[in-house]
Motif scaffolding. Structure first.
Motif, PDB file in Angstrom:
ATOM      1  N   ARG A   1      46.155  40.912  35.950  1.00  0.00           N
ATOM      2  CA  ARG A   1      44.914  41.628  36.265  1.00  0.00           C
ATOM      3  C   ARG A   1      44.983  43.088  35.864  1.00  0.00           C
ATOM      4  O   ARG A   1      43.967  43.759  35.783  1.00  0.00           O
ATOM      5  CB  ARG A   1      44.635  41.528  37.771  1.00  0.00           C
ATOM      6  CG  ARG A   1      44.339  40.101  38.224  1.00  0.00           C
ATOM      7  CD  ARG A   1      43.795  40.106  39.640  1.00  0.00           C
ATOM      8  NE  ARG A   1      44.849  40.246  40.615  1.00  0.00           N
ATOM      9  CZ  ARG A   1      45.386  39.237  41.275  1.00  0.00           C
ATOM     10  NH1 ARG A   1      44.972  38.011  41.042  1.00  0.00           N
ATOM     11  NH2 ARG A   1      46.326  39.430  42.159  1.00  0.00           N
ATOM     12  N   THR A   2      46.210  43.590  35.645  1.00  0.00           N
ATOM     13  CA  THR A   2      46.334  45.029  35.423  1.00  0.00           C
ATOM     14  C   THR A   2      46.651  45.399  33.982  1.00  0.00           C
ATOM     15  O   THR A   2      46.741  46.568  33.663  1.00  0.00           O
ATOM     16  CB  THR A   2      47.412  45.627  36.343  1.00  0.00           C
ATOM     17  OG1 THR A   2      48.638  44.971  36.109  1.00  0.00           O
ATOM     18  CG2 THR A   2      47.021  45.486  37.798  1.00  0.00           C
TER      19      THR A   2
ATOM     20  N   TYR B   1      45.701  45.577  29.908  1.00  0.00           N
ATOM     21  CA  TYR B   1      44.460  45.695  29.169  1.00  0.00           C
ATOM     22  C   TYR B   1      44.633  45.061  27.804  1.00  0.00           C
ATOM     23  O   TYR B   1      45.581  45.386  27.110  1.00  0.00           O
ATOM     24  CB  TYR B   1      44.013  47.143  28.992  1.00  0.00           C
ATOM     25  CG  TYR B   1      42.676  47.207  28.329  1.00  0.00           C
ATOM     26  CD1 TYR B   1      41.536  47.056  29.102  1.00  0.00           C
ATOM     27  CD2 TYR B   1      42.562  47.339  26.956  1.00  0.00           C
ATOM     28  CE1 TYR B   1      40.293  47.049  28.508  1.00  0.00           C
ATOM     29  CE2 TYR B   1      41.322  47.323  26.350  1.00  0.00           C
ATOM     30  CZ  TYR B   1      40.188  47.173  27.127  1.00  0.00           C
ATOM     31  OH  TYR B   1      38.968  47.142  26.543  1.00  0.00           O
TER      32      TYR B   1
ATOM     33  N   PRO C   1      42.514  42.472  30.362  1.00  0.00           N
ATOM     34  CA  PRO C   1      42.983  41.568  31.410  1.00  0.00           C
ATOM     35  C   PRO C   1      43.173  40.151  30.875  1.00  0.00           C
ATOM     36  O   PRO C   1      42.442  39.712  29.995  1.00  0.00           O
ATOM     37  CB  PRO C   1      41.888  41.628  32.474  1.00  0.00           C
ATOM     38  CG  PRO C   1      40.731  42.329  31.848  1.00  0.00           C
ATOM     39  CD  PRO C   1      41.276  43.166  30.748  1.00  0.00           C
TER      40      PRO C   1
ATOM     41  N   THR D   1      45.128  51.652  44.532  1.00  0.00           N
ATOM     42  CA  THR D   1      44.748  50.414  43.857  1.00  0.00           C
ATOM     43  C   THR D   1      44.570  50.644  42.366  1.00  0.00           C
ATOM     44  O   THR D   1      44.349  51.764  41.906  1.00  0.00           O
ATOM     45  CB  THR D   1      43.417  49.852  44.395  1.00  0.00           C
ATOM     46  OG1 THR D   1      42.378  50.796  44.103  1.00  0.00           O
ATOM     47  CG2 THR D   1      43.490  49.618  45.893  1.00  0.00           C
ATOM     48  N   PHE D   2      44.656  49.547  41.634  1.00  0.00           N
ATOM     49  CA  PHE D   2      44.415  49.542  40.193  1.00  0.00           C
ATOM     50  C   PHE D   2      43.039  50.133  39.886  1.00  0.00           C
ATOM     51  O   PHE D   2      42.899  51.000  39.019  1.00  0.00           O
ATOM     52  CB  PHE D   2      44.509  48.089  39.707  1.00  0.00           C
ATOM     53  CG  PHE D   2      44.233  47.897  38.250  1.00  0.00           C
ATOM     54  CD1 PHE D   2      45.156  48.293  37.300  1.00  0.00           C
ATOM     55  CD2 PHE D   2      43.057  47.281  37.837  1.00  0.00           C
ATOM     56  CE1 PHE D   2      44.909  48.086  35.949  1.00  0.00           C
ATOM     57  CE2 PHE D   2      42.814  47.074  36.489  1.00  0.00           C
ATOM     58  CZ  PHE D   2      43.735  47.480  35.549  1.00  0.00           C
TER      59      PHE D   2
ATOM     60  N   LYS E   1      41.749  53.526  37.650  1.00  0.00           N
ATOM     61  CA  LYS E   1      40.790  53.524  36.548  1.00  0.00           C
ATOM     62  C   LYS E   1      39.720  54.583  36.736  1.00  0.00           C
ATOM     63  O   LYS E   1      39.442  55.375  35.822  1.00  0.00           O
ATOM     64  CB  LYS E   1      40.144  52.130  36.433  1.00  0.00           C
ATOM     65  CG  LYS E   1      41.081  51.075  35.879  1.00  0.00           C
ATOM     66  CD  LYS E   1      40.462  49.695  35.865  1.00  0.00           C
ATOM     67  CE  LYS E   1      39.259  49.632  34.940  1.00  0.00           C
ATOM     68  NZ  LYS E   1      38.755  48.229  34.834  1.00  0.00           N
TER      69      LYS E   1
ATOM     70  N   ALA F   1      50.426  50.966  40.405  1.00  0.00           N
ATOM     71  CA  ALA F   1      49.132  50.284  40.278  1.00  0.00           C
ATOM     72  C   ALA F   1      48.092  51.228  39.704  1.00  0.00           C
ATOM     73  O   ALA F   1      47.328  50.856  38.802  1.00  0.00           O
ATOM     74  CB  ALA F   1      48.682  49.757  41.643  1.00  0.00           C
TER      75      ALA F   1
ATOM     76  N   LEU G   1      48.796  51.939  36.053  1.00  0.00           N
ATOM     77  CA  LEU G   1      48.352  50.836  35.195  1.00  0.00           C
ATOM     78  C   LEU G   1      46.845  50.897  34.993  1.00  0.00           C
ATOM     79  O   LEU G   1      46.339  50.585  33.907  1.00  0.00           O
ATOM     80  CB  LEU G   1      48.767  49.497  35.811  1.00  0.00           C
ATOM     81  CG  LEU G   1      50.278  49.235  35.852  1.00  0.00           C
ATOM     82  CD1 LEU G   1      50.592  47.977  36.648  1.00  0.00           C
ATOM     83  CD2 LEU G   1      50.825  49.111  34.438  1.00  0.00           C
ATOM     84  N   GLY G   2      46.130  51.292  36.034  1.00  0.00           N
ATOM     85  CA  GLY G   2      44.686  51.477  35.894  1.00  0.00           C
ATOM     86  C   GLY G   2      44.377  52.555  34.863  1.00  0.00           C
ATOM     87  O   GLY G   2      43.481  52.400  34.022  1.00  0.00           O
TER      88      GLY G   2
ATOM     89  N   GLY H   1      54.969  45.017  36.981  1.00  0.00           N
ATOM     90  CA  GLY H   1      53.948  45.348  35.992  1.00  0.00           C
ATOM     91  C   GLY H   1      54.336  46.525  35.120  1.00  0.00           C
ATOM     92  O   GLY H   1      53.955  46.588  33.955  1.00  0.00           O
TER      93      GLY H   1
END
Lengths: 336, 336
Positions: free
Chosen positions: A279-280, A282, A284, B220-221, B225, B247, B250-251, B277
DNA sequence: GGATCTTGGTCACGATCTACGATGTGGCGA
DNA sequence: TCGCCACATCGTAGATCGTGACCAAGATCC
């Protein structure tokens, strides 16, 4: 500390009657049962677990054995099983199998000390012959999730074939013509349905099975990378990669991005497991989500008795940006 | 079932002496101790845990309470704590706090049934005032990892300031001049040292603190973002982003890749936690690895007694491709 | 002789199981 | 109405298990 005798006194009944109420035994009149329950409530009585374990010769514990805590599959299963145990007033004890630990040693360690009422195994341990044998030798109740190996213990089946076929069909429908597979290792029998689904989808589309397009992986990120490099080195590379798990799919994506190959335009990528990493990244990652909660519920039900889901539990295909141009990711945002 | 009496008979000693040997009590001569141990060995005797719990009024269980199984921080801690418990013949019981569950309800549920000898909390629960209060009311032993909130229970401290400063210094040394921070939410007190380190590094380089470059996230991801989008909308966007956890980092990377911004050339990105991740994105993420095993060992030691590490446990800076051009990732490969 | 070490014994801990005993309750036939 | 049986209901007793508190007796040391 309030004991069962205090409850019996308060309710004006015998201790044995309180015990019968506590254990939902027959032969207690409703009026009497209500009186006992009220006394329990008023006193805030909680039965002593240790005493129950000793007398009843059960532990109210389930051992959950796992070997990889970084695996989202295993940890998700752990949570779901824990929730289900709570509903039944059981408790889940986590045992982690060390890489160098023998199956018999582990079982000895767990069983001798804890004496759980049951053991729950998830892949890849649910197909570990040594471990299963060691548990069978002790006669402890066992449930194996996503197990393909026949043998001792209950089994919660997987149904990955159909969804894998659907996934590959989706790739074909989006215009891809040369679909490669990063296959699971032979040892992971549980995942072979994913291979079957791949083959069925190609057959349904009347496409030939190119052996060059099937590369063996070992479920690690690194193996996904090397498999992808091999695929890219082919005279005619594929235009889509289906990896048998997310870790390998992420490895594939890393290699493609390093080389500046567009995802999904030049190469679509799909995985399996709906891991957090899927989900993380790019874009996704398109993947498959297992019906984890339902499987855990069934597993505990098979262990302790109780109703098992009748309708078969089927995994769900999650289409995301790694296979679909212009993917709108509103779904992703709420995922966490 | 072989009992302590069988061992006593076999060894030709009193039952009480066997008990003394089992519990490492004084007043047993070495010769006698050896005889008892041999009898235990020959009979394969294992003390009944339930009986020990009942008589000794301890459970040999530690409750590990977590609220997010997808958090690699929490699951890594779980594994390390489990291993440490095993060394001491204790067992770890996992309790998962549901999002809608009250602290008192959870404590009541866990304590009333299981009566663990101790409770271990990890962030963010280790700073949850309600939960701590509920545990304090019951008087159960408690250890809180990475807690900043003063109060009941032992605390295993974090030392994130220095490594955060080092991380930002690394960004500056690699030529970046405008470092943004995606800050932790106010509620997560444990992570504020990361902010301190950021500020110290800028001060040491005699750079001004641009308030526009500090954007609040919520770990959070998705928040990573949106924070990044805000930073990119500034008249003069930063050329590096330090996110307070992986997280969010990664966003940030997802947004940058979506817009075709080069990592790390146009924008370097760093995170915190060394999550799975962080190793599987491309380019791999520069991050910080906590001394998880050491912290878990200390936590259990503080709970059960025993030697605690004297040298302070410090986190480790892991430099990868998201901040370093031409990063060679041989280190990553073996990570799994 | 006194102090300390060593060893063993007894009881309580607390809920359940097995086994049995003591009531109450209802039905049925004589 | 009585006797008898079947069954549901409820209670009692002992056993289960290892440990801690406590005491007692013997051994050993100064």
């Amino acid at each position: 500390m309030v004991t069962i005798y205090d409850v019996a006194n308060k309710a004006g009944v015998g201790m044995k009657t309180v015990s019968r109420v506590l254990n939902d035994e027959a032969h207690v009149r409703p009026a009497m049962r209500a009186r006992v329950l009220q006394a329990i409530e008023e006193l805030g009585y909680r039965p002593n677990l240790a005493a129950r374990q000793l007398a009843a010769n059960r532990s109210f514990l389930i051992s959950f054995i796992m070997n990889d805590v970084t695996s989202s599959y295993q940890t998700s299963m752990l949570v779901a099983a824990s929730a289900e145990c709570r509903r039944r007033n059981y408790h889940l004890v986590v045992e982690i199998m060390e890489p160098d630990e023998s199956a018999t040693g582990l079982v000895e360690r767990v069983m001798a000390n804890l004496r759980p009422d049951g053991i729950m195994l998830v892949p890849p341990l649910s197909n570990d012959a040594d471990l299963i044998q060691a548990i069978a030798n002790r006669g402890t109740k066992l449930v194996r999730v996503a197990a393909t190996l026949q043998g001792y213990g209950h089994v919660v089946p997987v149904r990955d074939t159909e969804v894998s076929q659907k996934l590959v069909a989706h790739l074909l429908a989006s215009g891809k013509k040369r679909i490669a597979l990063i296959a699971p290792p032979y040892a992971k029998a549980a995942a072979h349905e994913r291979v079957t689904g791949y083959k069925l989808a190609l057959a349904a589309a009347e496409l030939p099975l190119e052996s060059d397009y099937i590369v063996q992986g070992d479920f690690t990120f690194a193996s996904g990378k090397s498999a992808t490099e091999r695929l890219l080195g082919l005279p005619q590379p594929p235009d889509a990669i289906f990896a048998a798990n997310d870790a390998m799919a992420l490895g594939a994506m890393a290699v493609l991005q390093q080389r500046g190959i567009g995802i999904p335009e030049d190469m679509a990528v799909a995985g399996f497991d709906d891991s957090p990493g899927s989900r993380t990244v790019y874009p996704p990652l398109t993947t498959v989500r297992q019906p984890i909660s339902g499987m855990a519920r069934d597993a505990i039900a098979k262990l302790l008795g109780g109703p098992v889901d009748q309708e078969p539990l089927v995994p769900e295909l999650i289409i995301r940006g790694s296979t679909q141009v212009g993917f709108v990711e509103t779904v992703i945002a709420q995922d966490k």
